[in-house]
Scaffold this motif. Structure first.
Motif, mmCIF file in Angstrom:
data_model
loop_
_atom_site.group_PDB
_atom_site.id
_atom_site.type_symbol
_atom_site.label_atom_id
_atom_site.label_comp_id
_atom_site.label_asym_id
_atom_site.label_seq_id
_atom_site.Cartn_x
_atom_site.Cartn_y
_atom_site.Cartn_z
ATOM 1 N N ALA A 96 0.827 -1.204 0.000
ATOM 2 C CA ALA A 96 0.000 0.000 0.000
ATOM 3 C C ALA A 96 0.865 1.260 0.000
ATOM 4 N N GLU A 97 1.942 1.227 0.770
ATOM 5 C CA GLU A 97 2.828 2.385 0.868
ATOM 6 C C GLU A 97 3.698 2.571 -0.380
ATOM 7 N N SER A 98 3.849 1.523 -1.176
ATOM 8 C CA SER A 98 4.723 1.596 -2.346
ATOM 9 C C SER A 98 4.128 2.444 -3.467
ATOM 10 N N GLY A 99 2.808 2.560 -3.502
ATOM 11 C CA GLY A 99 2.164 3.288 -4.582
ATOM 12 C C GLY A 99 2.049 2.468 -5.858
ATOM 13 N N MET A 100 2.491 1.234 -5.813
ATOM 14 C CA MET A 100 2.447 0.343 -6.976
ATOM 15 C C MET A 100 1.010 -0.126 -7.185
ATOM 16 N N THR A 101 0.615 -0.230 -8.462
ATOM 17 C CA THR A 101 -0.712 -0.768 -8.755
ATOM 18 C C THR A 101 -0.668 -2.295 -8.718
ATOM 19 N N GLU A 102 -1.828 -2.915 -8.684
ATOM 20 C CA GLU A 102 -1.868 -4.377 -8.706
ATOM 21 C C GLU A 102 -1.290 -4.924 -10.006
ATOM 22 N N ASP A 103 -1.548 -4.236 -11.110
ATOM 23 C CA ASP A 103 -0.990 -4.674 -12.400
ATOM 24 C C ASP A 103 0.536 -4.577 -12.391
#
Length: 88
Positions: free
Chosen positions: A57-64
Motif C-alpha cells: 500500500a505504501e509503495s504506490g504500486m498498482t496491482e498490475d
C-alpha cells in the motif's frame, strides 16, 4: 507425557551446545523449546500478510505493476535454473 524421538548426531550436538550455553541439560532445553513452541499464539494468514500488504500500500504500486514485477522475478528465477531442471 513421555515422547521418544530420534535425533541425528549433528542435531544432538547442536542441541547439547545450546543447552550448555543456557546452563541446562539437553532434556531441559528440549522441553523448554517444545513448551515455547506449543504456547506460541497461532497467527492467522491475515496477521502474517499484514506487513506485506502495508508495504504494498505504501509503495504506490498498482496491482498490475505488482503482477508484472512478480512475473518478471519468476521468469528470471526460471531462467537461472540449471538446464536439466528446465527439461523436466
Amino acid at each position: 507425557m513421555d515422547i521418544t524421538i530420534t535425533i541425528e548426531p549433528e542435531v544432538q550436538a547442536k542441541l547439547q551446545q545450546r543447552a550448555q550455553s543456557l546452563g541446562q541439560d539437553i532434556k531441559e532445553f528440549v522441553e523448554s523449546v517444545v513448551k515455547q513452541e506449543a504456547l506460541k499464539p497461532v497467527k492467522s494468514v491475515d496477521e502474517i500478510l499484514a506487513p506485506v500488504r502495508q508495504e504494498f500500500a505504501e509503495s504506490g504500486m498498482t496491482e498490475d505493476e505488482l503482477d508484472d514485477f512478480l512475473n518478471d522475478v519468476r521468469e528470471k528465477a526460471w531462467q537461472e535454473k540449471p538446464a536439466k531442471d528446465n527439461a523436466q
